[in-house]
Design an enzyme around this catalytic site. Structure first.
Site, mmCIF file in Angstrom:
data_model
loop_
_atom_site.group_PDB
_atom_site.id
_atom_site.type_symbol
_atom_site.label_atom_id
_atom_site.label_comp_id
_atom_site.label_asym_id
_atom_site.label_seq_id
_atom_site.Cartn_x
_atom_site.Cartn_y
_atom_site.Cartn_z
ATOM 1 N N ASN A 44 19.549 22.289 -10.396
ATOM 2 C CA ASN A 44 19.917 23.593 -10.561
ATOM 3 C C ASN A 44 19.011 24.318 -11.022
ATOM 4 O O ASN A 44 18.764 24.403 -12.514
ATOM 5 C CB ASN A 44 21.389 23.609 -11.306
ATOM 6 C CG ASN A 44 22.149 25.200 -11.535
ATOM 7 O OD1 ASN A 44 21.589 25.897 -10.945
ATOM 8 N ND2 ASN A 44 23.085 25.040 -12.281
ATOM 9 N N PHE A 81 30.441 30.384 -11.944
ATOM 10 C CA PHE A 81 30.458 29.135 -12.678
ATOM 11 C C PHE A 81 31.239 29.539 -13.740
ATOM 12 O O PHE A 81 30.831 30.162 -14.852
ATOM 13 C CB PHE A 81 29.287 28.531 -12.942
ATOM 14 C CG PHE A 81 29.235 27.233 -13.847
ATOM 15 C CD1 PHE A 81 29.959 26.204 -13.371
ATOM 16 C CD2 PHE A 81 28.888 27.046 -15.184
ATOM 17 C CE1 PHE A 81 29.930 25.044 -13.809
ATOM 18 C CE2 PHE A 81 28.924 25.905 -15.808
ATOM 19 C CZ PHE A 81 29.572 24.898 -15.159
ATOM 20 N N HIS A 115 17.897 27.307 -12.364
ATOM 21 C CA HIS A 115 18.478 28.466 -13.093
ATOM 22 C C HIS A 115 17.555 29.835 -13.229
ATOM 23 O O HIS A 115 16.306 29.535 -13.332
ATOM 24 C CB HIS A 115 18.821 28.308 -14.672
ATOM 25 C CG HIS A 115 19.465 26.915 -15.051
ATOM 26 N ND1 HIS A 115 20.860 26.979 -14.658
ATOM 27 C CD2 HIS A 115 19.003 25.712 -15.672
ATOM 28 C CE1 HIS A 115 21.244 25.455 -14.932
ATOM 29 N NE2 HIS A 115 20.012 25.000 -15.625
ATOM 30 N N LYS A 149 0.788 -1.166 -0.273
ATOM 31 C CA LYS A 149 0.036 -0.184 -0.069
ATOM 32 C C LYS A 149 0.977 1.240 0.157
ATOM 33 O O LYS A 149 1.663 1.507 0.933
ATOM 34 C CB LYS A 149 -0.864 -0.015 1.168
ATOM 35 C CG LYS A 149 -2.154 0.635 1.213
ATOM 36 C CD LYS A 149 -3.066 0.110 0.114
ATOM 37 C CE LYS A 149 -4.642 0.239 0.528
ATOM 38 N NZ LYS A 149 -5.303 -0.455 -0.328
ATOM 39 N N VAL A 201 27.673 24.062 -8.680
ATOM 40 C CA VAL A 201 26.731 22.887 -7.706
ATOM 41 C C VAL A 201 27.552 21.754 -7.069
ATOM 42 O O VAL A 201 27.482 21.456 -5.813
ATOM 43 C CB VAL A 201 25.498 22.621 -8.338
ATOM 44 C CG1 VAL A 201 24.730 21.593 -7.568
ATOM 45 C CG2 VAL A 201 24.492 23.886 -8.780
ATOM 46 N N ASP A 238 -5.428 -3.789 1.676
ATOM 47 C CA ASP A 238 -6.247 -2.999 2.632
ATOM 48 C C ASP A 238 -5.837 -3.441 4.181
ATOM 49 O O ASP A 238 -5.945 -2.534 4.840
ATOM 50 C CB ASP A 238 -7.504 -3.236 2.140
ATOM 51 C CG ASP A 238 -8.710 -2.331 3.048
ATOM 52 O OD1 ASP A 238 -8.779 -1.099 2.851
ATOM 53 O OD2 ASP A 238 -9.533 -2.879 3.847
HETATM 54 O O1 LIG Z 1 27.073 24.717 -11.044
HETATM 55 C C1 LIG Z 1 26.891 24.183 -12.209
HETATM 56 N N1 LIG Z 1 27.405 23.302 -12.726
HETATM 57 C C2 LIG Z 1 27.251 22.738 -14.044
HETATM 58 O O2 LIG Z 1 27.595 21.553 -14.207
HETATM 59 C C3 LIG Z 1 26.476 23.443 -14.812
HETATM 60 N N2 LIG Z 1 26.129 23.291 -16.236
HETATM 61 C C4 LIG Z 1 25.320 24.531 -16.372
HETATM 62 O O3 LIG Z 1 25.246 24.687 -17.688
HETATM 63 N N3 LIG Z 1 25.390 25.332 -15.459
HETATM 64 C C5 LIG Z 1 26.139 24.779 -14.429
HETATM 65 N N4 LIG Z 1 26.238 25.117 -12.964
#
Ligand SMILES: O=c1[nH]c(=O)c2[nH]c(=O)[nH]c2[nH]1
Length: 316
Positions: free
Chosen positions: A268, A170, A270, A13, A241, A59
């Site tokens: 991420n 980045f 954006h 369940k 990231v 159930d």
């Molecule tokens: O922190 C990031 N890692 C990525 O691998 C990546 N690729 C991207 O387009 N932006 C970002 N930003």
């Protein structure tokens, strides 16, 4: 003779919703959970012969969860409650070999009314949840404690939505004919954090008993991992990231020797500066354009950065 066989089955369940109220005179506590129960075992005949004689009705599984919730003193501690549910199914049905129990705990935060905590009113303080997944297995057909093993306990947090307006860069990534993304030394960073972690207290030699794990402070560890994750996100200057994820995980593993490994899944989310030049407006004054103030959040597609960081095993 059939030339096919069932190579995997489990049934149960999903999405059993439960609220338990704890009453101490007028002072109430509330816990809201969503629970999934999945059983493995000797259920082949139900598929191949349409023989339901070994089926525990889903159930009945649902009823069992409400009965155990009434009887248990561990409902608010989801790792323990999931273990109790799993053990119940292994104990009760000798043909069940594995019980997989997942619990999501939803947030109910007590209201502050006129500067005082209200005794019975709560609000949803964010959609992030505390999660637990417990697998309990049968190791033999004895009818006692030693026939049951807690195979694994996994805890986690889900949907913790965060955003920072600076302190994220980045750059340095591959630039080739497929690349259009400009490098940036200042961007919005936003993600919805999912993390799951495993414990090294659950070793192959530790068997069933709930006493073995009841002393374990799952809730404290959860709160600590949540705050390490948030603190790292806020205070560290992110190069990506990926680098932020690794730092979070490293810090968790350093602070909690009981954690064996931790996995993060970080979409991420954006946001891109909106082009206002077309309207004769500057979106930010600096030549790098990194002090813009009007952004468009992009929902899809999103980047997704995932990794599991594990402790190195010591060589014996
Ligand atoms: O922190 C990031 N890692 C990525 O691998 C990546 N690729 C991207 O387009 N932006 C970002 N930003």
């Amino acid at each position: 003779m059939s030339d096919v066989f069932i190579s995997q089955q489990s049934y149960g369940k999903d999405n059993i919703r439960l609220i338990k109220v704890f009453r101490n005179k007028n002072w109430h506590e509330v816990v809201e959970l969503t629970i999934d129960v999945l059983l493995d075992g000797d259920f082949t005949a139900a598929y191949t012969e349409a023989d339901n004689s070994k089926i525990v009705a889903t159930d009945s599984m649902k009823n069992t969860v409400y009965i155990l919730a009434k009887q248990s003193s561990n409902v608010q501690n989801i790792e323990l409650f999931a273990t109790e549910i799993g053990r119940h199914f292994i104990f009760t049905y000798s043909h069940v070999s594995q019980a997989n129990v997942s619990i999501t705990k939803h947030k109910w935060t007590r209201m502050l009314v006129d500067g005082k905590f209200h005794d019975h009113s709560f609000y949803r303080d964010g959609e992030d949840t505390h999660n637990a997944k417990v697998i309990v297995t049968r190791i033999n057909n004895n009818d006692d404690e030693n026939s049951i093993k807690i195979e694994s306990i996994e805890s986690g947090l889900k949907n913790l939505l965060v955003l920072k307006t600076t302190g994220s860069k980045f750059s340095g990534f591959i630039r080739d004919k497929y690349t259009t993304l400009p490098e940036t030394n200042d961007r919005i960073l936003s993600t919805s954090i999912d993390a799951t972690w495993t414990y090294n207290i659950i070793s192959p030699n530790v068997t069933s008993s709930i006493e073995n794990i009841i002393k374990f402070e799952f809730d404290n560890i959860f709160e600590s991992i949540r705050s390490i994750t948030l603190n790292t996100f806020a205070t560290h200057d992110s190069e990506s990231v990926q680098a932020t994820l690794y730092l979070m995980a490293n810090s968790v593993l350093k602070s909690h020797p009981q954690i064996e490994s931790i996995r993060y899944e970080l979409p991420n989310k954006h946001s891109f500066a909106y082009d206002l030049e077309r309207f004769g407006l500057k979106n930010g004054e600096s030549s790098e354009g990194n002090d813009a103030d009007i952004f468009v959040p992009f929902d899809k597609p999103n980047g997704i950065i995932t990794a599991t960081i594990s402790r190195k095993k010591e060589l014996l």
